[in-house]
Design an enzyme around this catalytic site. Structure first.
Site, PDB file in Angstrom:
ATOM      1  N   LYS A   1       0.846  -1.202   0.000  1.00 18.93           N
ATOM      2  CA  LYS A   1       0.000   0.000   0.000  1.00 18.93           C
ATOM      3  C   LYS A   1       0.878   1.248   0.000  1.00 18.93           C
ATOM      4  O   LYS A   1       0.619   2.207  -0.732  1.00 18.93           O
ATOM      5  CB  LYS A   1      -0.905   0.012   1.256  1.00 18.93           C
ATOM      6  CG  LYS A   1      -2.057  -0.982   1.174  1.00 18.93           C
ATOM      7  CD  LYS A   1      -2.760  -1.194   2.511  1.00 18.93           C
ATOM      8  CE  LYS A   1      -3.821  -2.281   2.400  1.00 18.93           C
ATOM      9  NZ  LYS A   1      -4.423  -2.688   3.665  1.00 18.93           N
TER      10      LYS A   1
ATOM     11  N   GLN B   1      -4.642  -1.583   9.951  1.00 22.29           N
ATOM     12  CA  GLN B   1      -4.593  -2.874   9.259  1.00 22.29           C
ATOM     13  C   GLN B   1      -5.171  -3.979  10.150  1.00 22.29           C
ATOM     14  O   GLN B   1      -4.847  -4.077  11.327  1.00 22.29           O
ATOM     15  CB  GLN B   1      -3.134  -3.179   8.878  1.00 22.29           C
ATOM     16  CG  GLN B   1      -2.937  -4.450   8.072  1.00 22.29           C
ATOM     17  CD  GLN B   1      -3.535  -4.399   6.669  1.00 22.29           C
ATOM     18  OE1 GLN B   1      -3.686  -3.328   6.083  1.00 22.29           O
ATOM     19  NE2 GLN B   1      -3.896  -5.541   6.135  1.00 22.29           N
TER      20      GLN B   1
ATOM     21  N   ASP C   1     -11.135   3.168   5.164  1.00 24.34           N
ATOM     22  CA  ASP C   1     -11.680   1.822   4.936  1.00 24.34           C
ATOM     23  C   ASP C   1     -13.206   1.798   4.963  1.00 24.34           C
ATOM     24  O   ASP C   1     -13.805   0.796   4.594  1.00 24.34           O
ATOM     25  CB  ASP C   1     -11.227   0.902   6.082  1.00 24.34           C
ATOM     26  CG  ASP C   1     -10.054   0.036   5.705  1.00 24.34           C
ATOM     27  OD1 ASP C   1      -9.940  -0.318   4.533  1.00 24.34           O
ATOM     28  OD2 ASP C   1      -9.277  -0.302   6.614  1.00 24.34           O
TER      29      ASP C   1
HETATM   30  N1  GUN Z   1      -6.890  -6.682   6.100  1.00 22.93           N
HETATM   31  C1  GUN Z   1      -7.206  -7.326   4.953  1.00 22.93           C
HETATM   32  N2  GUN Z   1      -7.894  -6.518   4.126  1.00 22.93           N
HETATM   33  C2  GUN Z   1      -8.026  -5.337   4.764  1.00 22.93           C
HETATM   34  C3  GUN Z   1      -8.655  -4.097   4.420  1.00 22.93           C
HETATM   35  O1  GUN Z   1      -9.244  -3.907   3.346  1.00 22.93           O
HETATM   36  N3  GUN Z   1      -8.555  -3.126   5.360  1.00 22.93           N
HETATM   37  C4  GUN Z   1      -7.937  -3.307   6.542  1.00 22.93           C
HETATM   38  N4  GUN Z   1      -7.913  -2.295   7.398  1.00 22.93           N
HETATM   39  N5  GUN Z   1      -7.355  -4.428   6.890  1.00 22.93           N
HETATM   40  C5  GUN Z   1      -7.385  -5.437   6.002  1.00 22.93           C
END
Ligand code: GUN
Length: 280
Positions: free
Chosen positions: A49, A93, A116
């Site tokens: 990311k 995350q 998110d």
């Molecule tokens: N862990 C796996 N996919 C995601 C996501 O889209 N957002 C977050 N915050 N954690 C994740």
């Protein structure tokens, strides 16, 4: 013949457009990602990311916290990001270490910075029919991918396998909002195959290789959100790609399908939050 829903290609198109938009700006959007603990998959996702954010002109910071971090320490960190005018998007995350309440933590993120769309405010807005600040990244990415290939949703029977907050629940709601008829299945569903057989569009988000050719009708659209390593170390999805691709009209590969779209959506969401900060 099956058509591959190419998430990598669409991600590149989205990122190219975003980069062109951001190149014109003097002040850039800024994304802060909190990574608590040592989950190896999370480390890879978070680094990815950051790398992609920087490639397109988003400032990105990763805040690494120890596996033993307390809820209060994590909340302090979120609070400092909430009030930092130089940060416009916050992502915690998941999964978090087992001793930490995910619900409590997500509830601490300023909804206007919740990139998110998973905080109770934004999640609640999604389910109440109001517009959240942004939509959760993976469901948003799936819809962008289906739209790119002009796959109609209205009136279609969408079967979602998996009921997580990250994917299953929000995608079901977002499909309903697009006038699909939605069935949500999960680990306690009886006769899963009987239900999946009726799907025009199947979305599987389980993390186990469970979807076989005999569970689907010919011509259905197959979206595989699952990604994991099997016992031989090979990257797999929920779907038996080799056989299902013989009968599906469209199918996402793993890797290269939904995964890249999650990242593309995260970048889109970061820029959307940034733009709404300017308008506020
Ligand atoms: N862990 C796996 N996919 C995601 C996501 O889209 N957002 C977050 N915050 N954690 C994740």
């Amino acid at each position: 013949m099956t058509i591959i829903l190419d998430g990598k290609k669409l991600r590149e198109k989205i990122l190219t457009n975003l980069k062109a938009e951001l190149d014109k700006l003097e002040v850039k959007p800024s994304l802060a990602v909190i990574l608590a603990g040592d989950n190896p998959a999370s480390k890879i996702y978070v680094n990815n990311k950051k790398k992609i954010a920087e490639q397109i002109g988003i400032n990105s910071t990763v805040i690494k916290l120890d596996e033993n971090v307390t809820e209060d320490e994590l909340i302090q960190k979120i609070h400092s990001l909430n009030i930092d005018p130089n940060v416009n998007a916050i992502l915690v995350q998941l999964p978090l270490p087992a001793h930490i309440s995910k619900e409590r933590i997500l509830g601490m993120i300023d909804p206007k910075k919740d990139v998110d769309g998973l905080s109770p405010y934004n999640f609640g807005k999604l389910f109440s029919g109001a517009k959240p600040y942004v939509y959760p990244c993976t469901p948003k990415g799936v819809l962008l991918l289906l739209d790119e290939y002009n796959i109609e949703l209205e009136g279609k029977h969408v079967v979602v396998v998996g009921r997580s907050n990250l994917v299953g629940k929000p995608i079901a709601q977002m499909m309903l909002d697009r006038n699909a008829t939605v069935t949500v299945c999960h680990s306690r569903t009886k006769n899963l195959a009987e239900i999946t057989k009726t799907a025009d569009i199947l979305v599987s988000a389980v993390g186990e290789n469970i979807i076989e050719e005999k569970m689907l009708k010919s011509g259905c659209v197959v979206v595989d959100v699952g990604i994991f390593k099997d016992s031989t170390g090979r990257t797999r999805g929920d779907v038996d790609f080799e056989n299902v691709s013989k009968i599906a009209s469209y199918i996402t590969p793993v890797p290269g399908g939904v995964g890249p779209m999650t990242i593309a959506s995260l970048m889109l969401n970061t820029v959307e939050l940034f733009n709404s900060t300017i308008r506020r």
